[in-house]
Scaffold this active site. Structure first.
Site, PDB file in Angstrom:
ATOM      1  N   HIS A 365       0.825  -1.209   0.000  1.00  0.00           N
ATOM      2  CA  HIS A 365       0.000   0.000   0.000  1.00  0.00           C
ATOM      3  C   HIS A 365       0.856   1.254   0.000  1.00  0.00           C
ATOM      4  O   HIS A 365       0.506   2.260  -0.634  1.00  0.00           O
ATOM      5  CB  HIS A 365      -0.919  -0.010   1.225  1.00  0.00           C
ATOM      6  CG  HIS A 365      -2.075  -0.946   1.074  1.00  0.00           C
ATOM      7  ND1 HIS A 365      -2.880  -1.323   2.120  1.00  0.00           N
ATOM      8  CD2 HIS A 365      -2.558  -1.588  -0.011  1.00  0.00           C
ATOM      9  CE1 HIS A 365      -3.816  -2.151   1.681  1.00  0.00           C
ATOM     10  NE2 HIS A 365      -3.634  -2.331   0.398  1.00  0.00           N
ATOM     11  N   GLU A 606       0.071 -17.204 -20.827  1.00  0.00           N
ATOM     12  CA  GLU A 606       1.086 -16.992 -19.793  1.00  0.00           C
ATOM     13  C   GLU A 606       1.812 -18.269 -19.388  1.00  0.00           C
ATOM     14  O   GLU A 606       2.668 -18.237 -18.501  1.00  0.00           O
ATOM     15  CB  GLU A 606       0.458 -16.330 -18.565  1.00  0.00           C
ATOM     16  CG  GLU A 606      -0.796 -16.999 -18.062  1.00  0.00           C
ATOM     17  CD  GLU A 606      -1.512 -16.175 -16.994  1.00  0.00           C
ATOM     18  OE1 GLU A 606      -0.850 -15.357 -16.323  1.00  0.00           O
ATOM     19  OE2 GLU A 606      -2.722 -16.368 -16.817  1.00  0.00           O
ATOM     20  N   ASP A 630       4.473 -13.680 -16.249  1.00  0.00           N
ATOM     21  CA  ASP A 630       4.399 -15.113 -15.943  1.00  0.00           C
ATOM     22  C   ASP A 630       4.985 -15.957 -17.066  1.00  0.00           C
ATOM     23  O   ASP A 630       5.636 -16.977 -16.802  1.00  0.00           O
ATOM     24  CB  ASP A 630       2.949 -15.531 -15.682  1.00  0.00           C
ATOM     25  CG  ASP A 630       2.598 -15.482 -14.202  1.00  0.00           C
ATOM     26  OD1 ASP A 630       3.527 -15.477 -13.378  1.00  0.00           O
ATOM     27  OD2 ASP A 630       1.400 -15.453 -13.869  1.00  0.00           O
ATOM     28  N   CYS A 677       0.171  -7.535 -21.721  1.00  0.00           N
ATOM     29  CA  CYS A 677      -0.202  -6.785 -20.523  1.00  0.00           C
ATOM     30  C   CYS A 677       0.809  -6.958 -19.389  1.00  0.00           C
ATOM     31  O   CYS A 677       0.482  -6.770 -18.226  1.00  0.00           O
ATOM     32  CB  CYS A 677      -1.597  -7.171 -20.040  1.00  0.00           C
ATOM     33  SG  CYS A 677      -1.789  -8.904 -19.587  1.00  0.00           S
TER      34      CYS A 677
END
Length: 758
Positions: A365, A606, A630, A677
């Site tokens: 975060h 992937e 990946d 992506c």
């Protein structure tokens, strides 16, 4: 020998400075190996010389005065080869170099081992003996082990400015680099301010409560004080963050809700434990669940829980010191073992230049907030002696994930120039926001973004995003203690779809399992990366899949900009089964009266198995999207989150690039659009290669989008295709990266790729 090694390590750790540590090492090793000489030569990379800095057995007056060039003597040979040298008659060796100042001429036996830390040569450790003999393998192994221990000690001494001054070879303090993971891009120069938790949960013991009611009352007061503290800290950042980004502080407050952590602590108190002990039990139970998870985002939740627990404990213990008492320097580089959003709020925003966290990743975060605020950040700098850095000059390189302590003038000037160039570049890139990513010869390639939080979406639109190539739907699942309902999911998805409408939003179905287990849906596996994850989980639980797909489609009513993407596909059977469920969900919603168009459905490529089934998979779906992160990991058998092998993760590896070209060619042959992506799409070097290979769209982190757009607009499609042809003939990843970098520099993009150089 193991006991001796342990005792030496303990004694070295207790040494007050490097000089004492080296004295301990040479004395104890000489004694343990029953030899006559043990010496340590430190390597001065500036002067390119080995300097004798500690010895037992040679003349003490030679310490700090005697040195060898990098190519001189057996010491130089050990360093250049970076391997042990073990000879029984040193003077007869062709590389022997006599140093009369040390008094070493009577010694025949020589064993030298390099001292290396993170591939950097720190020096050479030597043992010698008068008699002619070779040291045995056990002795050699012992010395190698000790050199590895000593390397860390020397590196820490450099980082804290406690390195020994080497007379007559250098007049300046050494700069020391430590590697972590990029958390937020950019560079920062400033002064270290180390912040530590206000209390220690680990030191709390269980104790029987004298009065359960009083303990509950104490806990509730501390809980409310912690809530107020979080609100105050969040308010301090409110001028720097949008409401969407401030929602991360709401996550903290939700954790402190009476029905969440608070309720469980009260239950432990009612069982008879005092407030501090009950708090420790509950927090550590939560932390244990999160820390066992392989997924980096979920592991970061453990940091949030510890931070909250520590704050509550501080109030329970009466430690109510407020952050205003800290005297932060005007150029603060905030450092902690585990930075949290609340810690970020303790520093006046105008004084905060950079962030360094010993633990954590780019998914934490605090890293999310740092990117929103534009604060250069490095996460996971595991080897840095952070507690000793307070007050030192620090450089933060958020592009490479590096930090430098006590930088010399040359390094400081270099990074100051990068900083100034970076500021000028950002102003220039702002003008590209509303312009298309179109090459000089008219080839158009849409640039999309990867998102997971609404704050990502808002920032993406500001950077000129034309759609969403990957929306990680698992994020809302991670933020709760149960599966979100269909209506809850619908509301979350609607916000994303409305934010980007009419641009397309590609929502990946729930990608959990194995390395991303939810606390309320635990999965324990020996090899999670090859286990029950992605589509494998949701096909085994069609009730979860159907609820999510229905929520997505309901959210798209009236907008019709939804695209659904299936993760971790390895066979056409999985696609057929998933499509059956998607069509079923669509038919049910039509029967219920919803006016929803059937969304496009695609698959993620992937895993290697999917690479060889592009035609079969593509004939069943509307689009294909390559998850390059990946795919690279699986092709190279490298866990990039494992620091032992992370340097083997090479996005420009010939096998990876050839696989990507194969995918693009196969997709083109059946007329199906294909995108990327992964992080490769957001790297200007990778983006031009992907464009040259024939990819139709690129999806990336919003931060990288302006740079990628600038490069695409400055080259031609033909130029990119020629570059790909040349690159695919090369068999070395570093050479390929250098080749693409040089090509872009010649094309006039040195400013764009400068900070990205490795």
């Amino acid at each position: 020998m193991l006991d001796i090694l342990r005792r030496i390590v303990q004694e070295v750790s207790a040494a007050t400075d490097l000089s004492d540590a080296l004295k301990v090492v040479v004395a104890r090793i000489r004694e343990a190996m029953a030899t006559e000489v043990c010496s340590v030569y430190l390597y001065d990379s500036d002067a390119k010389r080995y300097v004798l800095m500690a010895t037992e057995g040679l003349k003490q007056e030679a310490v700090g005065r005697v040195s060898l060039s990098s190519s001189q003597g057996l010491v130089g040979l050990v360093g250049s080869r970076e391997e042990p040298i073990n000879v029984d008659n040193a003077p007869e060796h062709p590389r022997f170099h006599f140093l009369s100042e040390t008094g070493e001429d009577p010694f025949l036996s020589f064993l030298g081992v390099p001292i290396i830390h993170h591939k950097r040569l720190m020096g050479v450790m030597v043992v010698q003996q008068r008699d002619s003999r070779q040291f045995d393998t056990g002795e050699e192994a012992f010395l190698v082990t000790m050199s590895a221990q000593l390397a860390g000690v020397i590196a820490h001494a450099e980082a804290t400015g406690n390195i020994l001054e080497i007379p007559e070879t250098t007049e300046r303090k050494k700069s020391t680099r430590f590697a972590g993971a990029p958390g937020s891009p950019g560079v920062a120069l400033g002064r270290a301010f180390v912040i530590t938790p206000a209390a220690d949960l680990g030191a709390v013991v269980d104790k029987e409560a004298e009065s359960i009611d009083e303990e509950i009352e104490r806990f509730e007061a501390a809980l409310e004080a912690a809530r107020n503290e979080i609100r105050v800290l969040g308010k301090k950042l409110s001028s720097e963050l949008r409401p969407e980004e401030m929602a991360l502080f709401d996550v903290y407050l939700n954790m402190l809700d009476d029905q969440a952590l608070g309720a469980e602590v009260r239950a432990r108190i009612e069982e008879g434990n005092w407030a501090q002990g009950a708090l420790r039990q509950v927090v550590m139970q939560y932390v244990g669940h999160f820390q066992m998870m392989e997924d980096v985002y979920l592991r970061e939740r453990a940091t949030d829980i510890i931070d909250l627990g520590t704050r509550i404990l501080a109030h329970l213990q009466g430690n109510d010191e407020v952050a205003e008492e800290y005297d932060f320097p005007d150029d603060t580089i905030l450092i902690s073992e585990e930075l949290t959003p609340a810690m970020l709020g303790e520093v006046p925003p105008q004084k905060l230049r950079g962030l360094i966290s010993v633990k954590g990743s780019s998914n934490s975060h605090v890293a999310i907030l740092a990117r929103a605020m534009g604060i250069p950040t490095v996460m996971g700098v595991v080897d840095v002696p952070y507690a000793q850095l307070h007050g030192l000059d620090i450089i933060v390189d958020g592009y490479r994930g590096h930090m430098y302590s006590s930088p010399n003038d040359e390094l400081r000037e270099q990074y100051q120039a990068i900083y100034e160039e970076e500021q000028a570049l950002q102003k220039d890139l702002e003008g590209l926001r509303n312009l298309p990513a179109e090459t000089s010869d008219g080839h158009r390639i849409p640039l999309w973004v990867n998102t997971g939080l609404i704050t990502d979406a808002v920032r993406s639109l500001e950077r000129g995003a034309e759609g969403v190539g990957l929306y990680r739907t698992e994020v809302p699942f991670m933020m709760q203690d149960r599966f979100p309902s269909e209506s809850e999911q619908q509301n979350i998805y609607r916000i994303q779809l409305e934010t980007f409408a009419p641009a397309p939003v590609t929502m990946r179905t729930l990608d959990i399992g194995g390395d991303k287990a939810l606390t309320y849906f635990p999965i324990s596996e020996a090899n999670p990366f090859l286990g029950w994850r992605g589509i494998r989980v949701t096909l085994d639980h069609p009730e979860i899949f159907l609820v999510q797909v229905r929520a997505m489609m309901k959210a798209s009513e009236g907008l019709n900009n939804l695209r659904i993407m299936l993760p971790m596909i390895t066979s056409v059977g999985e696609v057929d089964e998933a499509l059956h469920l998607v069509y079923r969900a669509h038919a049910e919603l039509l029967e219920d009266g919803y006016k929803i168009e059937m969304p496009q459905v695609g698959v993620m490529i992937e895993v290697p198995a999917a690479v060889y089934q592009i035609r079969d998979l593509g004939q069943r779906v509307d689009f294909l999207s390559v998850g390059s992160n990946d795919l690279t990991q699986y092709l190279l058998a490298v866990d990039r989150n494992n620091p032992r092998v992370a340097d083997l993760y090479q996005a420009f590896h010939p096998a990876v690039l050839n696989a990507l070209k194969m995918i693009a060619d196969a997709a083109s042959s059946i007329g199906k659009p294909v995108s990327v992506c992964g992080e490769l799409a957001g790297n200007p070097l990778g983006a031009v290669l992907l464009m040259g290979m024939g990819y139709d769209m690129l999806s990336m982190n919003a931060t990288n989008l302006p740079k990628v757009k600038s490069v695409i607009r400055g080259v031609s499609q033909q130029w990119a295709e020629t570059l790909v042809d040349d690159v695919l003939r090369i068999d070395s990843a570093p050479v390929i990266a250098s080749m693409v970098q040089l090509a872009l520099e010649k094309a006039g993009f040195g400013r764009i790729i400068g900070p990205l150089r490795t």
